[in-house]
Design an enzyme around this catalytic site. Sequence first.
Site, PDB file in Angstrom:
ATOM      1  NE  ARG A  68     -45.227  -6.893  46.395  1.00 49.14           N
ATOM      2  CZ  ARG A  68     -45.454  -6.045  47.374  1.00 49.14           C
ATOM      3  NH1 ARG A  68     -46.221  -6.402  48.402  1.00 49.14           N
ATOM      4  NH2 ARG A  68     -44.909  -4.858  47.375  1.00 49.14           N
ATOM      5  CE1 TYR A 209     -48.519  -6.618  36.498  1.00 53.29           C
ATOM      6  CE2 TYR A 209     -47.424  -6.489  38.620  1.00 53.29           C
ATOM      7  CZ  TYR A 209     -47.649  -5.985  37.356  1.00 53.29           C
ATOM      8  OH  TYR A 209     -46.982  -4.862  36.954  1.00 53.29           O
ATOM      9  CE  LYS A 218     -41.154  -7.843  45.993  1.00 49.15           C
ATOM     10  NZ  LYS A 218     -40.016  -6.962  46.267  1.00 49.15           N
ATOM     11  CG  HIS A 238     -38.058  -5.306  50.122  1.00 47.70           C
ATOM     12  ND1 HIS A 238     -39.134  -4.465  50.237  1.00 47.70           N
ATOM     13  CD2 HIS A 238     -37.936  -5.555  48.787  1.00 47.70           C
ATOM     14  CE1 HIS A 238     -39.649  -4.230  49.042  1.00 47.70           C
ATOM     15  NE2 HIS A 238     -38.937  -4.866  48.150  1.00 47.70           N
ATOM     16  CB  SER A 260     -42.612  -1.992  46.523  1.00 45.15           C
ATOM     17  OG  SER A 260     -42.377  -3.247  47.100  1.00 45.15           O
ATOM     18  CB  CYS A 262     -39.152   3.941  47.759  1.00 49.24           C
ATOM     19  SG  CYS A 262     -40.709   4.270  48.590  1.00 49.24           S
ATOM     20  CG  ASP A 285     -36.955  -6.270  45.012  1.00 48.14           C
ATOM     21  OD1 ASP A 285     -37.307  -5.230  45.600  1.00 48.14           O
ATOM     22  OD2 ASP A 285     -37.708  -7.249  44.874  1.00 48.14           O
ATOM     23  NE  ARG A 376     -43.364  -3.352  39.375  1.00 45.24           N
ATOM     24  CZ  ARG A 376     -42.712  -3.262  40.533  1.00 45.24           C
ATOM     25  NH1 ARG A 376     -41.462  -3.656  40.633  1.00 45.24           N
ATOM     26  NH2 ARG A 376     -43.303  -2.749  41.582  1.00 45.24           N
TER      27      ARG A 376
END
Length: 595
Positions: A68, A209, A218, A238, A260, A262, A285, A376
Amino acid sequence: MDYRKVNEWITEMATLCKPDRIHFCDGSKEEYIKLLEQQVSENKAIKLNESKRPCSYAFFSDPSDVARVEDRTFISSVLKEDAGPTNNWIDPKILKPKMTELFDGSMKGRTMFVIPFVMGPVGALISQYGIQLTDSPYVVCNMRVMTRMGEHIMDIIESGKDFVPCLHSVGYPLAHNQKDLPWPSAPIDQKYIAHFPEERLIWSYGSGYGGNALLGKKCLALRIASKIGKEEGFMAEHMLILKLTNPKGIVKYILGAFPSACGKTNLAMLIPTIPGWKVETVGDDIAWIFKKDDGKLYAINPEKGFFGVAKGTSYQTNYNAMKSIEKNTIFTNVAITKDNDVYWEGMEEAPDELLSWKKQLWHRGDKEPAAHPNSRFTVPIEQAPNLAKEYDDKEGVLISAILVGGRRATTIPLVTEAYSFNHGVFMGSMMGSEITAAAISNNIGKVRRDPFAMLPFIGYHIKDYFTHWFDMKKGTKESDLPKIYYVNWFRKNDKGDFVWPGFGDNSRVLKWIFERQEGTANGIETPLGIMPDKDSFDLDGLNLEQNVLDELFSVDKEAWLSEVEDLRAYYETLGGVPKELYDELEALKDRLMKA
Ligand code: SAT
Ligand code: MN
């Protein structure tokens, strides 16, 4: 947008973007495979070894398009004040014409795909419908995994559901006979991930992406939905959602807000090390939180797949994730083995030779990692072996507890229970984390405050966001509200080693939290909140030295007094925060001074 405007809008956008053709996605498996195979034939993807990883593909992004781009993400509200101090803002009167110019002819030589989708189970009260127009077949395939999409959703929209229009182009039009790139995208200063909250409109240009391009995630399910939620009384967060069952079969649902990369996916898929306990996944998420007539808070997962971080994932660290991605998976920016399978750092011992994510020959011992740190996997949620059956339940799940936390090497104890809902919101407001690879940044490793892990995802003024948290509790008894816990799995000792084993052993923290709700576990009041009483915290089978435990639960008064002042200064950078948060700040300071 009014559902009656569907065709008008599609025509208008096609006229602007000038694609060679338009494809209305039906959402079928055949369409998905056909698009993937087409990309293989165009050298844009690799089909992985069918006998090792059936029906799976790998993509490699341009090295300039790997995460991002928060610097190029905009909340283009009519008034700057409504975007607040934490969002990039451009006047829509300037951004709209600027982006219109970019979109003009941006799909030349390409197909424009029409993706009707819904975030949330069909029929759920707060589900949000959307239509994404994109010139990226990679995006189509990922959207099919991550959302409920296809013809049947278009039928629902046309029968009377307003939708969020989402326009996306990779920003690389093709002249006649011009050869395409393996991963077309636009230069960084031409990338715009734009949200027009008043219109509930998303325009994304220049990146292919993840969160920049899969606009349901998002952009819609967090930034736009957070704004819709503010207006309509729910919250878009989130957060992961997990289902925890104790040995007696009693069930509780726990949410967790972590920035993100973590470990949200790891926690949602955790296999407990304590016997008899079970964790199942509802989401990894995003959670949408809403109130029902009983005054209690419930959650749904608006997504239908995982877009998880590959790096570090192994059968040891996340068995369920590894099982989930054994087939039908799209990989992005991983390395490729000689026999056409995937590899990333942390999966297992590296083979001698690989094809790196940059499609270069890589040898064990090379300085650069073989897989990108933000590599990913995209995989349907149904493939999780520990999937909770409630994942598709439009009624949502009752929330017992909410965890908040980040990646902090010092200061923050393993687990602390908030004294009240307000205190819990305060904990969320002070969340901080060392910066990870999920967003492009020069500050990887430094701590940044990231309230509720929502800093890059709040679609309006952060002050109003905090107020919205306090609004959510109106009319509900304190005892009916979820309990909030601050956790930190990432504490390090002087030598820089992690103090807590983490992963499956985080179930010990979940167990204490569960038993706190049941009223069977004791806690000790500390200035920070309630911490586990030694006898109530299950350490059976874990060889932890007493001094390690003391470290995990220590309250460093000096460090905390400076944290208080740091937080106060942070609140000022936001232009002030609601009174409830200042009250909690003072209460914490008082407790520390008395300690
Ligand atoms: O935003 S992404 O979907 O690219 C991944 C993340 O930051 O969690
Ligand atoms: Mn995320």
